[in-house]
Design a protein around this motif. Structure first.
Motif, PDB file in Angstrom:
ATOM      1  N   ARG A   1       1.685   5.348  -2.744  1.00  0.00           N
ATOM      2  CA  ARG A   1       1.361   4.084  -2.072  1.00  0.00           C
ATOM      3  C   ARG A   1       0.937   3.036  -3.094  1.00  0.00           C
ATOM      4  NH1 ARG A   1      -3.947   3.300   1.575  1.00  0.00           N
ATOM      5  NH2 ARG A   1      -3.740   1.062   1.969  1.00  0.00           N
ATOM      6  N   LYS A   2       1.706   1.954  -3.158  1.00  0.00           N
ATOM      7  CA  LYS A   2       1.389   0.808  -4.014  1.00  0.00           C
ATOM      8  C   LYS A   2       0.797  -0.340  -3.205  1.00  0.00           C
ATOM      9  CE  LYS A   2       3.137   2.617  -7.732  1.00  0.00           C
ATOM     10  NZ  LYS A   2       2.268   3.002  -8.827  1.00  0.00           N
ATOM     11  N   ASP A   3       1.090  -0.370  -1.923  1.00  0.00           N
ATOM     12  CA  ASP A   3       0.684  -1.451  -1.028  1.00  0.00           C
ATOM     13  C   ASP A   3      -0.733  -1.201  -0.514  1.00  0.00           C
ATOM     14  OD1 ASP A   3       0.432  -3.381   0.950  1.00  0.00           O
ATOM     15  OD2 ASP A   3       2.473  -3.101   1.683  1.00  0.00           O
ATOM     16  N   PRO A   4      -1.696  -2.092  -0.821  1.00  0.00           N
ATOM     17  CA  PRO A   4      -3.071  -1.892  -0.360  1.00  0.00           C
ATOM     18  C   PRO A   4      -3.285  -2.247   1.121  1.00  0.00           C
ATOM     19  CG  PRO A   4      -2.935  -3.922  -1.606  1.00  0.00           C
ATOM     20  CD  PRO A   4      -1.571  -3.272  -1.672  1.00  0.00           C
ATOM     21  N   SER A   5      -2.248  -2.703   1.788  1.00  0.00           N
ATOM     22  CA  SER A   5      -2.352  -3.083   3.195  1.00  0.00           C
ATOM     23  C   SER A   5      -2.866  -1.914   4.035  1.00  0.00           C
ATOM     24  CB  SER A   5      -0.981  -3.511   3.707  1.00  0.00           C
ATOM     25  OG  SER A   5      -0.949  -3.538   5.107  1.00  0.00           O
ATOM     26  N   PRO A   6      -3.778  -2.165   4.988  1.00  0.00           N
ATOM     27  CA  PRO A   6      -4.259  -1.089   5.859  1.00  0.00           C
ATOM     28  C   PRO A   6      -3.147  -0.410   6.644  1.00  0.00           C
ATOM     29  CG  PRO A   6      -5.600  -3.067   6.147  1.00  0.00           C
ATOM     30  CD  PRO A   6      -4.430  -3.440   5.269  1.00  0.00           C
ATOM     31  N   CYS A   7      -2.059  -1.105   6.879  1.00  0.00           N
ATOM     32  CA  CYS A   7      -0.941  -0.516   7.622  1.00  0.00           C
ATOM     33  C   CYS A   7      -0.318   0.650   6.864  1.00  0.00           C
ATOM     34  CB  CYS A   7       0.119  -1.575   7.908  1.00  0.00           C
ATOM     35  SG  CYS A   7       1.433  -0.997   8.988  1.00  0.00           S
TER      36      CYS A   7
ATOM     37  N   ILE B   1       2.818  15.809  11.925  1.00  0.00           N
ATOM     38  CA  ILE B   1       2.239  15.643  10.593  1.00  0.00           C
ATOM     39  C   ILE B   1       1.698  14.231  10.469  1.00  0.00           C
ATOM     40  CG2 ILE B   1       2.744  15.519   8.112  1.00  0.00           C
ATOM     41  CD1 ILE B   1       5.018  17.530   8.614  1.00  0.00           C
ATOM     42  N   THR B   2       0.432  14.123  10.070  1.00  0.00           N
ATOM     43  CA  THR B   2      -0.196  12.848   9.762  1.00  0.00           C
ATOM     44  C   THR B   2      -0.966  13.025   8.461  1.00  0.00           C
ATOM     45  OG1 THR B   2      -0.436  12.263  12.096  1.00  0.00           O
ATOM     46  CG2 THR B   2      -1.836  11.083  10.540  1.00  0.00           C
ATOM     47  N   GLU B   3      -0.716  12.153   7.491  1.00  0.00           N
ATOM     48  CA  GLU B   3      -1.384  12.245   6.190  1.00  0.00           C
ATOM     49  C   GLU B   3      -1.910  10.876   5.774  1.00  0.00           C
ATOM     50  OE1 GLU B   3      -2.054  14.753   4.021  1.00  0.00           O
ATOM     51  OE2 GLU B   3      -1.160  16.273   5.326  1.00  0.00           O
ATOM     52  N   GLU B   4      -3.091  10.877   5.176  1.00  0.00           N
ATOM     53  CA  GLU B   4      -3.649   9.671   4.571  1.00  0.00           C
ATOM     54  C   GLU B   4      -2.964   9.445   3.234  1.00  0.00           C
ATOM     55  OE1 GLU B   4      -6.112   7.621   5.833  1.00  0.00           O
ATOM     56  OE2 GLU B   4      -5.966   8.806   7.674  1.00  0.00           O
ATOM     57  N   LEU B   5      -2.700   8.185   2.900  1.00  0.00           N
ATOM     58  CA  LEU B   5      -2.054   7.841   1.643  1.00  0.00           C
ATOM     59  C   LEU B   5      -2.997   6.957   0.821  1.00  0.00           C
ATOM     60  CD1 LEU B   5       1.543   6.945   2.897  1.00  0.00           C
ATOM     61  CD2 LEU B   5       0.708   9.147   2.049  1.00  0.00           C
ATOM     62  N   PRO B   6      -3.687   7.535  -0.155  1.00  0.00           N
ATOM     63  CA  PRO B   6      -4.556   6.712  -0.997  1.00  0.00           C
ATOM     64  C   PRO B   6      -3.724   5.808  -1.911  1.00  0.00           C
ATOM     65  CG  PRO B   6      -4.547   8.986  -1.756  1.00  0.00           C
ATOM     66  CD  PRO B   6      -3.723   8.943  -0.502  1.00  0.00           C
ATOM     67  N   VAL B   7      -4.262   4.647  -2.257  1.00  0.00           N
ATOM     68  CA  VAL B   7      -3.550   3.707  -3.121  1.00  0.00           C
ATOM     69  C   VAL B   7      -3.451   4.287  -4.530  1.00  0.00           C
ATOM     70  CG1 VAL B   7      -3.566   1.376  -4.102  1.00  0.00           C
ATOM     71  CG2 VAL B   7      -4.338   1.738  -1.758  1.00  0.00           C
ATOM     72  N   ASP B   8      -2.251   4.227  -5.095  1.00  0.00           N
ATOM     73  CA  ASP B   8      -1.952   4.657  -6.467  1.00  0.00           C
ATOM     74  C   ASP B   8      -2.260   6.125  -6.756  1.00  0.00           C
ATOM     75  OD1 ASP B   8      -0.863   2.234  -7.357  1.00  0.00           O
ATOM     76  OD2 ASP B   8      -2.857   1.411  -7.708  1.00  0.00           O
ATOM     77  N   GLU B   9      -2.284   6.960  -5.743  1.00  0.00           N
ATOM     78  CA  GLU B   9      -2.446   8.400  -5.926  1.00  0.00           C
ATOM     79  C   GLU B   9      -1.329   9.106  -5.168  1.00  0.00           C
ATOM     80  OE1 GLU B   9      -6.255  10.142  -5.045  1.00  0.00           O
ATOM     81  OE2 GLU B   9      -7.291   8.318  -5.662  1.00  0.00           O
TER      82      GLU B   9
ATOM     83  N   VAL C   1       5.709   3.535  -1.356  1.00  0.00           N
ATOM     84  CA  VAL C   1       5.278   2.757  -0.195  1.00  0.00           C
ATOM     85  C   VAL C   1       4.816   1.405  -0.729  1.00  0.00           C
ATOM     86  CG1 VAL C   1       3.742   2.683   1.799  1.00  0.00           C
ATOM     87  CG2 VAL C   1       4.506   4.893   0.895  1.00  0.00           C
ATOM     88  N   ASP C   2       5.642   0.371  -0.532  1.00  0.00           N
ATOM     89  CA  ASP C   2       5.313  -0.935  -1.092  1.00  0.00           C
ATOM     90  C   ASP C   2       6.074  -2.031  -0.358  1.00  0.00           C
ATOM     91  OD1 ASP C   2       4.067  -2.717  -2.795  1.00  0.00           O
ATOM     92  OD2 ASP C   2       5.371  -2.316  -4.500  1.00  0.00           O
ATOM     93  N   ASP C   3       5.456  -3.182  -0.257  1.00  0.00           N
ATOM     94  CA  ASP C   3       6.075  -4.373   0.340  1.00  0.00           C
ATOM     95  C   ASP C   3       6.656  -4.135   1.724  1.00  0.00           C
ATOM     96  OD1 ASP C   3       5.446  -5.991  -1.832  1.00  0.00           O
ATOM     97  OD2 ASP C   3       7.285  -5.444  -2.896  1.00  0.00           O
TER      98      ASP C   3
END
Length: 121
Positions: free
Chosen positions: A65-71, A82-90, A41-43
């Protein structure tokens, strides 16, 4: 003259929005054969954005997830509930056993990031 330029710029922007949300086709695809598919997940995109799987065969979608954008904070498979949270770099694994065939869209919460899971027999 300025009105013409503003109107043309507005039309160009509307055409871009229509292309991005309805006509854009992802270039990358992956086939899930009872394994793990890593999705970056990036750019503003999911890569790969098109996943193919077989009905009844378990798959794991690993979102990185590489993109720190809140989106990019969530991934939502609305039709699969299904809804999942995506932490940055994990890496975040989502295990799915597709029970029905069809094409299932996955997006961020603002529906700007878009991907498809296609389930066949």
């Amino acid at each position: 003259m300025m009105t013409l330029i503003v109107n043309l710029a507005g039309l160009a922007l509307m055409a871009f929005i229509v292309w991005w949300f309805w006509w854009w086709k992802p270039r990358s695809a992956a086939r899930a054969e009872e394994g793990v598919v890593t999705i970056t997940v990036d750019d503003g995109v999911y890569d790969p954005a098109w996943i193919e799987a077989r009905r009844g065969h378990p798959i794991t979608l690993r979102f990185v997830r590489k993109d720190p954008s809140p989106c990019a904070q969530q991934v939502i498979f609305e039709d699969l509930d299904i809804t999942e949270e995506l932490p940055v770099d994990e890496p975040r694994d989502i295990r799915i056993v597709p029970e029905r065939t069809g094409t299932f869209r996955f997006t961020c919460q603002m529906q700007m990031y878009q991907g498809r899971l296609r389930v066949t027999e």
